[in-house]
Design a protein around this motif. Structure first.
Motif, PDB file in Angstrom:
ATOM      1  N   GLN A   1       0.848  -1.185   0.000  1.00  0.00           N
ATOM      2  CA  GLN A   1       0.000   0.000   0.000  1.00  0.00           C
ATOM      3  C   GLN A   1       0.888   1.241   0.000  1.00  0.00           C
ATOM      4  N   LEU A   2       0.427   2.245  -0.745  1.00  0.00           N
ATOM      5  CA  LEU A   2       1.156   3.499  -0.800  1.00  0.00           C
ATOM      6  C   LEU A   2       1.201   4.133   0.587  1.00  0.00           C
ATOM      7  N   GLN A   3       2.371   4.606   0.965  1.00  0.00           N
ATOM      8  CA  GLN A   3       2.531   5.259   2.248  1.00  0.00           C
ATOM      9  C   GLN A   3       3.220   6.609   2.067  1.00  0.00           C
ATOM     10  N   PHE A   4       3.032   7.476   3.067  1.00  0.00           N
ATOM     11  CA  PHE A   4       3.585   8.817   2.999  1.00  0.00           C
ATOM     12  C   PHE A   4       4.338   9.127   4.280  1.00  0.00           C
ATOM     13  N   VAL A   5       5.408   9.895   4.144  1.00  0.00           N
ATOM     14  CA  VAL A   5       6.167  10.367   5.295  1.00  0.00           C
ATOM     15  C   VAL A   5       6.243  11.885   5.217  1.00  0.00           C
ATOM     16  N   GLU A   6       5.697  12.512   6.247  1.00  0.00           N
ATOM     17  CA  GLU A   6       5.698  13.965   6.298  1.00  0.00           C
ATOM     18  C   GLU A   6       6.895  14.456   7.116  1.00  0.00           C
ATOM     19  N   SER A   7       7.431  15.595   6.728  1.00  0.00           N
ATOM     20  CA  SER A   7       8.545  16.187   7.476  1.00  0.00           C
ATOM     21  C   SER A   7       8.592  17.686   7.227  1.00  0.00           C
ATOM     22  N   GLY A   8       9.417  18.355   7.982  1.00  0.00           N
ATOM     23  CA  GLY A   8       9.619  19.779   7.772  1.00  0.00           C
ATOM     24  C   GLY A   8       8.954  20.692   8.780  1.00  0.00           C
ATOM     25  N   GLY A   9       8.175  20.123   9.667  1.00  0.00           N
ATOM     26  CA  GLY A   9       7.516  20.953  10.666  1.00  0.00           C
ATOM     27  C   GLY A   9       8.503  21.489  11.683  1.00  0.00           C
ATOM     28  N   GLY A  10       7.996  22.347  12.556  1.00  0.00           N
ATOM     29  CA  GLY A  10       8.846  22.912  13.598  1.00  0.00           C
ATOM     30  C   GLY A  10       8.169  24.064  14.279  1.00  0.00           C
ATOM     31  N   LEU A  11       8.959  24.775  15.064  1.00  0.00           N
ATOM     32  CA  LEU A  11       8.472  25.946  15.789  1.00  0.00           C
ATOM     33  C   LEU A  11       8.900  27.194  15.028  1.00  0.00           C
ATOM     34  N   VAL A  12       7.960  28.073  14.783  1.00  0.00           N
ATOM     35  CA  VAL A  12       8.253  29.296  14.042  1.00  0.00           C
ATOM     36  C   VAL A  12       7.442  30.431  14.642  1.00  0.00           C
ATOM     37  N   GLN A  13       7.987  31.624  14.565  1.00  0.00           N
ATOM     38  CA  GLN A  13       7.239  32.792  15.030  1.00  0.00           C
ATOM     39  C   GLN A  13       6.170  33.175  14.021  1.00  0.00           C
ATOM     40  N   ALA A  14       5.141  33.798  14.507  1.00  0.00           N
ATOM     41  CA  ALA A  14       4.098  34.290  13.613  1.00  0.00           C
ATOM     42  C   ALA A  14       4.727  35.187  12.552  1.00  0.00           C
ATOM     43  N   GLY A  15       4.300  34.966  11.319  1.00  0.00           N
ATOM     44  CA  GLY A  15       4.882  35.697  10.200  1.00  0.00           C
ATOM     45  C   GLY A  15       6.008  34.957   9.517  1.00  0.00           C
ATOM     46  N   GLY A  16       6.474  33.877  10.139  1.00  0.00           N
ATOM     47  CA  GLY A  16       7.557  33.100   9.582  1.00  0.00           C
ATOM     48  C   GLY A  16       7.093  32.102   8.536  1.00  0.00           C
ATOM     49  N   SER A  17       8.045  31.297   8.071  1.00  0.00           N
ATOM     50  CA  SER A  17       7.778  30.345   6.995  1.00  0.00           C
ATOM     51  C   SER A  17       8.322  28.964   7.334  1.00  0.00           C
ATOM     52  N   LEU A  18       7.679  27.969   6.762  1.00  0.00           N
ATOM     53  CA  LEU A  18       8.142  26.590   6.817  1.00  0.00           C
ATOM     54  C   LEU A  18       7.827  25.927   5.491  1.00  0.00           C
ATOM     55  N   ARG A  19       8.602  24.928   5.138  1.00  0.00           N
ATOM     56  CA  ARG A  19       8.281  24.112   3.974  1.00  0.00           C
ATOM     57  C   ARG A  19       8.162  22.665   4.416  1.00  0.00           C
ATOM     58  N   LEU A  20       6.976  22.137   4.219  1.00  0.00           N
ATOM     59  CA  LEU A  20       6.708  20.746   4.560  1.00  0.00           C
ATOM     60  C   LEU A  20       6.949  19.858   3.347  1.00  0.00           C
ATOM     61  N   SER A  21       7.393  18.645   3.614  1.00  0.00           N
ATOM     62  CA  SER A  21       7.609  17.664   2.559  1.00  0.00           C
ATOM     63  C   SER A  21       6.739  16.442   2.808  1.00  0.00           C
ATOM     64  N   CYS A  22       6.291  15.853   1.723  1.00  0.00           N
ATOM     65  CA  CYS A  22       5.460  14.652   1.780  1.00  0.00           C
ATOM     66  C   CYS A  22       6.065  13.653   0.803  1.00  0.00           C
ATOM     67  N   ALA A  23       6.805  12.695   1.327  1.00  0.00           N
ATOM     68  CA  ALA A  23       7.478  11.718   0.494  1.00  0.00           C
ATOM     69  C   ALA A  23       6.629  10.462   0.380  1.00  0.00           C
ATOM     70  N   LEU A  86       2.969  32.594   8.483  1.00  0.00           N
ATOM     71  CA  LEU A  86       2.242  31.681   9.362  1.00  0.00           C
ATOM     72  C   LEU A  86       1.569  32.418  10.509  1.00  0.00           C
ATOM     73  N   LYS A  87       0.410  31.921  10.878  1.00  0.00           N
ATOM     74  CA  LYS A  87      -0.386  32.499  11.952  1.00  0.00           C
ATOM     75  C   LYS A  87      -0.557  31.458  13.060  1.00  0.00           C
ATOM     76  N   PRO A  88      -0.836  31.891  14.268  1.00  0.00           N
ATOM     77  CA  PRO A  88      -1.047  30.922  15.354  1.00  0.00           C
ATOM     78  C   PRO A  88      -2.124  29.896  15.031  1.00  0.00           C
ATOM     79  N   GLU A  89      -3.131  30.285  14.272  1.00  0.00           N
ATOM     80  CA  GLU A  89      -4.201  29.348  13.931  1.00  0.00           C
ATOM     81  C   GLU A  89      -3.777  28.297  12.917  1.00  0.00           C
ATOM     82  N   ASP A  90      -2.575  28.430  12.353  1.00  0.00           N
ATOM     83  CA  ASP A  90      -2.053  27.394  11.455  1.00  0.00           C
ATOM     84  C   ASP A  90      -1.397  26.251  12.227  1.00  0.00           C
ATOM     85  N   ALA A  91      -1.203  26.430  13.524  1.00  0.00           N
ATOM     86  CA  ALA A  91      -0.558  25.398  14.330  1.00  0.00           C
ATOM     87  C   ALA A  91      -1.398  24.124  14.339  1.00  0.00           C
TER      88      ALA A  91
END
Length: 128
Positions: A1-23, A86-91
């Motif tokens: 079965q197809l599976q996915f691994v997510e990564s790239g999350g973390g702690l960031v201040q409001a207004g900051g950026s992150l890039r998530l990956s889905c392998a 990013l906003k707090p509500e995106d957490a």
């Protein structure tokens, strides 16, 4: 079965950026779309963004439109979610999976998973 691994999350201040990956463990082009979901504590899982396999069209739920960008690297079987301003509500914990259909009633992205599998997700925390 197809599976996915997510990564790239973390702690960031409001207004900051992150890039998530889905392998993905295999090819995803046979599925209608690949979607990103998120689930905050005490809330239901919700759709964030979808990337349609047939033409690469991107779709977003209203609350992230203009701030998030979904993309893919077919050679790596990986889908990305660039999150800016990013906003707090995106957490939340962010997940990805194959999707067999979706709609956007009243601006809210509603997706139907194509497989009965959820990875561990990646945690996104946004501080003020």
């Amino acid at each position: 079965q197809l599976q996915f691994v997510e990564s790239g999350g973390g702690l960031v201040q409001a207004g900051g950026s992150l890039r998530l990956s889905c392998a993905a463990s295999g090819f995803t082009s046979n599925y209608y779309a690949i979607g990103w979901f998120r689930q905050a504590p005490g809330k239901e899982r919700e759709g964030v963004s979808a990337l349609r396999s047939s033409d690469g069209s991107a779709f977003y739920t209203n609350s992230v439109k203009g701030r998030f960008t979904i993309s893919r690297d077919n050679a790596k079987n990986t889908v990305y979610l660039q999150m800016n301003n990013l906003k707090p509500e995106d957490a939340a914990v962010y997940y990805c999976t194959a999707v067999r259909g979706f709609g956007i009633p009243s601006g809210k992205l509603m997706m139907t998973p194509a497989i009965d599998y959820w990875g561990q997700g990646t945690q996104v925390t946004v501080s003020l």
